[in-house]
Design a protein around this motif. Structure first.
Motif, PDB file in Angstrom:
ATOM      1  N   GLY A  73      94.998 -16.739  57.540  1.00  0.00           N
ATOM      2  CA  GLY A  73      94.455 -18.091  57.552  1.00  0.00           C
ATOM      3  C   GLY A  73      95.538 -19.129  57.327  1.00  0.00           C
ATOM      4  N   GLU A  74      96.389 -18.876  56.350  1.00  0.00           N
ATOM      5  CA  GLU A  74      97.459 -19.833  56.030  1.00  0.00           C
ATOM      6  C   GLU A  74      98.452 -19.964  57.189  1.00  0.00           C
ATOM      7  OE1 GLU A  74      97.454 -18.929  51.209  1.00  0.00           O
ATOM      8  OE2 GLU A  74      99.182 -18.368  52.427  1.00  0.00           O
ATOM      9  N   MET A  75      98.644 -18.878  57.933  1.00  0.00           N
ATOM     10  CA  MET A  75      99.607 -18.890  59.037  1.00  0.00           C
ATOM     11  C   MET A  75      98.964 -19.326  60.344  1.00  0.00           C
ATOM     12  SD  MET A  75     101.466 -15.334  57.898  1.00  0.00           S
ATOM     13  CE  MET A  75     102.958 -15.284  58.836  1.00  0.00           C
ATOM     14  N   GLY A  76      97.681 -19.651  60.299  1.00  0.00           N
ATOM     15  CA  GLY A  76      96.988 -20.134  61.488  1.00  0.00           C
ATOM     16  C   GLY A  76      96.749 -19.069  62.534  1.00  0.00           C
ATOM     17  N   MET A  77      96.674 -17.830  62.091  1.00  0.00           N
ATOM     18  CA  MET A  77      96.461 -16.743  63.033  1.00  0.00           C
ATOM     19  C   MET A  77      94.964 -16.601  63.304  1.00  0.00           C
ATOM     20  SD  MET A  77      99.175 -14.177  61.168  1.00  0.00           S
ATOM     21  CE  MET A  77      98.288 -12.719  61.650  1.00  0.00           C
ATOM     22  N   GLU A  78      94.563 -16.924  64.537  1.00  0.00           N
ATOM     23  CA  GLU A  78      93.141 -16.822  64.887  1.00  0.00           C
ATOM     24  C   GLU A  78      92.788 -15.426  65.366  1.00  0.00           C
ATOM     25  OE1 GLU A  78      92.170 -19.865  67.644  1.00  0.00           O
ATOM     26  OE2 GLU A  78      92.507 -21.487  66.201  1.00  0.00           O
TER      27      GLU A  78
END
Ligand code: AMP
Ligand code: ZN
Length: 112
Positions: A73-78
């Motif tokens: 989530g923090e790394m923006g991995m969808e």
């Protein structure tokens, strides 16, 4: 375990590129990335593989998955893939439990 590569990384005896650390686990970038994002999450306790997870050490595995979800989530991995190889035929080369987290490219199924 004295002759374990990942135990040595946890102890700081072998350098690594840290992603995250807490009392129970350590996350670091894979030295040979197979995707634009590829890091490993390992328990600080030496566990050989998923095959050695039992009632006594299961809590750290659940914890590792909460860490993976939070980091993603923090790394923006969808979209990403979590992989753990167990045993030689499946491609386990380091016999200390680890979860690969891979993201950033199209992936195929079944895996090779
Ligand atoms: P496996 O083959 O599933 O056991 O995964 C072991 C992973 O550890 C491989 O993806 C390797 O590239 C990775 N690896 C081996 N040595 C190191 C190291 N010193 N630092 C970071 N990753 C490593
Ligand atoms: Zn180890």
């Amino acid at each position: 375990m004295s002759d374990c590569l990942f135990c040595k990384i946890i102890a700081g005896e072998i350098p690594s590129r840290k992603v995250y650390e807490d009392d129970l686990c350590y996350a670091f970038h894979d030295i040979d990335p197979q995707a634009p994002t590829h890091f490993l999450v390992i328990p600080k306790e030496h566990i050989q593989s998923v095959s050695q997870v039992d009632e006594n050490n299961q809590a750290v595995v659940g914890h590792i998955f909460t860490v993976i979800a939070r980091l993603a989530g923090e790394m923006g991995m969808e979209s990403y893939r979590v992989v753990s190889n167990i045993g030689d035929q499946a491609g386990q080369s380091v016999h200390h439990l680890h979860f690969h987290v891979l993201s950033g490219r199209d992936m195929t199924w079944p895996p090779g």
